[in-house]
Each structure stands twice: as C-alpha cells, then as structure tokens.
Scaffold this motif. Structure first.
Motif, PDB file in Angstrom:
ATOM      1  N   ARG A 181      30.504  38.441 -20.448  1.00 40.62           N
ATOM      2  CA  ARG A 181      31.438  39.006 -21.439  1.00 40.62           C
ATOM      3  C   ARG A 181      32.637  38.074 -21.652  1.00 40.62           C
ATOM      4  N   ARG A 182      33.154  37.498 -20.561  1.00 43.76           N
ATOM      5  CA  ARG A 182      34.305  36.606 -20.662  1.00 43.76           C
ATOM      6  C   ARG A 182      33.950  35.343 -21.446  1.00 43.76           C
ATOM      7  N   LEU A 183      32.759  34.790 -21.177  1.00 44.32           N
ATOM      8  CA  LEU A 183      32.334  33.590 -21.902  1.00 44.32           C
ATOM      9  C   LEU A 183      32.112  33.890 -23.381  1.00 44.32           C
ATOM     10  N   GLU A 184      31.591  35.061 -23.675  1.00 45.88           N
ATOM     11  CA  GLU A 184      31.376  35.419 -25.077  1.00 45.88           C
ATOM     12  C   GLU A 184      32.700  35.440 -25.842  1.00 45.88           C
ATOM     13  N   ARG A 185      33.753  35.936 -25.168  1.00 49.00           N
ATOM     14  CA  ARG A 185      35.066  35.936 -25.830  1.00 49.00           C
ATOM     15  C   ARG A 185      35.577  34.517 -26.033  1.00 49.00           C
ATOM     16  N   GLN A 186      35.344  33.642 -25.039  1.00 46.06           N
ATOM     17  CA  GLN A 186      35.800  32.256 -25.157  1.00 46.06           C
ATOM     18  C   GLN A 186      35.019  31.504 -26.235  1.00 46.06           C
ATOM     19  N   ILE A 187      33.709  31.711 -26.261  1.00 50.18           N
ATOM     20  CA  ILE A 187      32.860  30.969 -27.196  1.00 50.18           C
ATOM     21  C   ILE A 187      32.961  31.548 -28.602  1.00 50.18           C
ATOM     22  N   VAL A 202      35.320  24.648 -23.320  1.00 52.95           N
ATOM     23  CA  VAL A 202      34.588  23.802 -22.368  1.00 52.95           C
ATOM     24  C   VAL A 202      35.053  24.084 -20.945  1.00 52.95           C
ATOM     25  N   ALA A 203      36.373  24.197 -20.770  1.00 58.26           N
ATOM     26  CA  ALA A 203      36.907  24.493 -19.441  1.00 58.26           C
ATOM     27  C   ALA A 203      36.409  25.845 -18.949  1.00 58.26           C
ATOM     28  N   ALA A 204      36.247  26.789 -19.873  1.00 56.75           N
ATOM     29  CA  ALA A 204      35.739  28.108 -19.482  1.00 56.75           C
ATOM     30  C   ALA A 204      34.280  28.046 -19.072  1.00 56.75           C
ATOM     31  N   THR A 260      20.614  35.542 -27.073  1.00 55.21           N
ATOM     32  CA  THR A 260      20.834  35.452 -28.514  1.00 55.21           C
ATOM     33  C   THR A 260      20.504  34.037 -28.993  1.00 55.21           C
ATOM     34  N   ALA A 261      20.490  33.876 -30.308  1.00 56.41           N
ATOM     35  CA  ALA A 261      20.242  32.542 -30.871  1.00 56.41           C
ATOM     36  C   ALA A 261      21.321  31.561 -30.410  1.00 56.41           C
ATOM     37  N   ALA A 262      22.567  32.034 -30.317  1.00 54.47           N
ATOM     38  CA  ALA A 262      23.646  31.152 -29.858  1.00 54.47           C
ATOM     39  C   ALA A 262      23.403  30.692 -28.427  1.00 54.47           C
ATOM     40  N   ALA A 263      22.967  31.616 -27.569  1.00 57.08           N
ATOM     41  CA  ALA A 263      22.715  31.252 -26.174  1.00 57.08           C
ATOM     42  C   ALA A 263      21.554  30.272 -26.067  1.00 57.08           C
ATOM     43  N   ARG A 264      20.507  30.486 -26.862  1.00 55.77           N
ATOM     44  CA  ARG A 264      19.350  29.574 -26.815  1.00 55.77           C
ATOM     45  C   ARG A 264      19.748  28.167 -27.272  1.00 55.77           C
ATOM     46  N   THR A 265      20.702  28.097 -28.177  1.00 56.67           N
ATOM     47  CA  THR A 265      21.196  26.795 -28.607  1.00 56.67           C
ATOM     48  C   THR A 265      22.004  26.130 -27.498  1.00 56.67           C
ATOM     49  N   LEU A 266      22.777  26.923 -26.775  1.00 54.66           N
ATOM     50  CA  LEU A 266      23.699  26.381 -25.781  1.00 54.66           C
ATOM     51  C   LEU A 266      23.020  26.012 -24.465  1.00 54.66           C
ATOM     52  N   VAL A 267      22.006  26.775 -24.056  1.00 53.58           N
ATOM     53  CA  VAL A 267      21.400  26.577 -22.726  1.00 53.58           C
ATOM     54  C   VAL A 267      20.895  25.146 -22.509  1.00 53.58           C
ATOM     55  N   PRO A 268      20.159  24.521 -23.441  1.00 49.75           N
ATOM     56  CA  PRO A 268      19.696  23.141 -23.184  1.00 49.75           C
ATOM     57  C   PRO A 268      20.843  22.158 -22.936  1.00 49.75           C
ATOM     58  N   TYR A 269      21.971  22.373 -23.616  1.00 54.05           N
ATOM     59  CA  TYR A 269      23.121  21.494 -23.375  1.00 54.05           C
ATOM     60  C   TYR A 269      23.691  21.722 -21.984  1.00 54.05           C
TER      61      TYR A 269
END
Length: 303
Positions: free
Chosen positions: A44-50, A6-8, A65-74
């Motif tokens: 790239r940095r966020l992908e490593r954190q997530i 979350v901090a990232a 990606t599907a993960a990003a589409r899930t995260l963007v609305p939040y």
C-alpha cells in the motif's frame, strides 16, 4: 509519482520480485520471512509513492496489475546487477547461487511450500526458488518441458511414464458439508450415498478432481456437479454458503461454516509426492528433495 519513488522502492526490491514470482501475498511473505500484514502494508505504501496500484483482487486471491508487471522485470534486473557486483568482490571460493524451479499444486502453497523455502534458505541462503503453481496437469507439463525441476503434486502412484517419483505423504479425503446439513452429525458416509448431492469440485486437470472422479467411479455412481472451481478456498466458501458438498483433503482446522465428515470408502485418500525427470543431477535440486523428505517424514504435512 511522489517525491523520490526510487528511494521508496530500493529497500523493497526483493518483496516486489517475490510477488512477481508467485502473485501470492502469503507465499511471498513466507519467502521473505516476514508477516503477511507487513507485505500488505508495504505494498500500500509503495502504491502511494508510485502513484499506481500493484495488486488487484482475483477471486479470493490477488494478481499483479499491469503497472506491477511492467515494474517487476526492472526490479529483478536491479537485484541481479547488485548481486553481480557483490559476487565480483567476494572470494573465489564463494559458492555460486543456484536456482531451483518448483511447480506445485495450489493446495500445497499454504503450508508445505513456504516451510520448504524457509528451511532450505536457512541452510543455504544462496539457493533461489522460481515458483509456479496450478493444476496437477500443468505442473507435470512444466516438468516434462524442463521448465520445472520438481513437480510437487498428488496422484503419483503409479508413477507417470518417464518420471522419477519420490513419495512424500498421504492425505485422507473427507466430505465437507455446510453446518446444519443432514450428514453433519454422521459418523461416516459413503461416496455412493452422494449420488444425488450437488457437488462442488475442482476442474478437470487438478489433482483433487482426479481423486474425486476415481472415488465416484469406484463407487459406481456419477457425481452431480454444481460447480467446478480452481482452488480449495472457493470450494469451502461455496460449501459454507450451502451451494453443495465437496470432497477435500482433511485439515486440522475445519473451514468456517463447514463440517468435515469421514468417508467410509477405503480409497478416500490421495498420495502427495515429488516428481522429477530421471536425469536430475543438480546438487541444489537433490538437496531440496532431501528437505522435502525430512519435512514430510516429521509428520507435519500429512493433514
């Protein structure tokens, strides 16, 4: 997930939302006013954190990606909540944030649209853009469905029925051939001479395809289509590879491996304009239109 994802994420919510809006790293970077490599490194940095990829290749571009589409609305909801909180403590005279929905042809997304966003936001940071890009036909459909406030497309002369049109500039059309092609050294060629040339072009519904079809019809010949694509980058790459030739807007920088050859036909040009519904009264939309006029009147977008 890594420690404290979350901090990232918190410092980069706007970047994530911008990527979700446009699915285009270059335009997202322009919207945020940062270099494209900065956005790529941050992703790239966020992908490593997530612990999950956010972008994946899509032809010559990228998509979420599907993960990003899930995260963007939040991420958008988090920004909205923070924005509401700030608005609650500001003075009553604060101007409300205004949204302008802009649909534009893919070929206008590299220069004109990012410059428009930067200029508008420099003058009024409260303006929020919702962007959609695609074929000319889909942009106009979005406008008529009131899903867009402005459609920035080509071939608006004559104006489509029921739409208000503001002409912006014209683009000269040229023939793109691979280096070493017989026409590469020609002073000019006619469309009629292209009847037997394999042609790579955009699909039906795209603005450039309509201009190409009209040019060949006016010349009284039928094109020999070798490939139909969805973006100019693909076409120029295929021309450079020797798959065929292409009719494309003239550019100040010739694509690698290609040669721009003038077309002698009088109709070898296309108009670019802004289309709107006739009942537009939003001050923000009209301000964006005024900025478009100023930018294109300066001459920097005519190529």
């Amino acid at each position: 997930m890594r420690d404290d994802p979350v901090a990232a994420l918190l410092p980069h919510l706007r970047m994530l939302v911008a990527l979700g809006e446009v699915e285009h790293v270059t335009i997202a970077a322009a919207m945020l006013g940062v270099p494209q490599p900065t956005v790529s490194r941050t992703v790239r940095r966020l992908e490593r954190q997530i612990g999950a990829p956010l972008l994946e290749p899509d032809g010559r571009g990228v998509r979420l990606t599907a993960a990003a589409r899930t995260l963007v609305p939040y991420a958008q909801r988090a920004l909205d909540v923070l924005t509401d909180g700030l608005a609650a403590v500001e003075t009553e005279g604060r101007r409300a944030q205004t949204t302008v929905r802009l649909a534009f042809q893919t070929s206008l997304g590299e220069q004109l649209v990012p410059e428009l966003i930067r200029t508008v936001r420099d003058d009024d940071p409260s303006v929020r853009f919702v962007l959609s890009q695609g074929a000319r036909a889909s942009c106009l459909e979005s406008l008529r469905a009131r899903e867009a406030d402005i459609a920035l497309v080509s071939r608006l002369d004559p104006a489509p029925d029921g739409l208000r049109v503001v002409p912006l500039f014209e683009q000269r059309l040229v023939l793109l051939v691979p280096a070493g092609h017989a026409a590469a050294g020609a002073g000019a060629v006619s469309v009629a001479a292209l009847a037997d040339e394999p042609l790579v072009t955009l699909k039906v519904g795209y603005g450039l395809r309509g201009s190409v079809d009209e040019l060949f019809a006016d010349a009284g010949v039928s094109p020999s289509i070798a490939f139909e694509g969805e973006d100019l980058h693909t076409l120029t790459g295929l021309v450079a590879a020797g798959l065929g030739v292409a009719v494309a807007p003239q550019t100040t920088t010739t694509p690698a491996g290609c040669v721009q050859v003038p077309l002698s036909d009088a109709g070898a040009r296309r108009d670019i304009g802004a289309a709107m519904l006739p009942d537009v009264t939003s001050e923000a939309v009209l301000a964006v239109l005024g900025t478009l006029r100023s930018l294109t009147r300066a001459g920097g977008q005519a190529q």
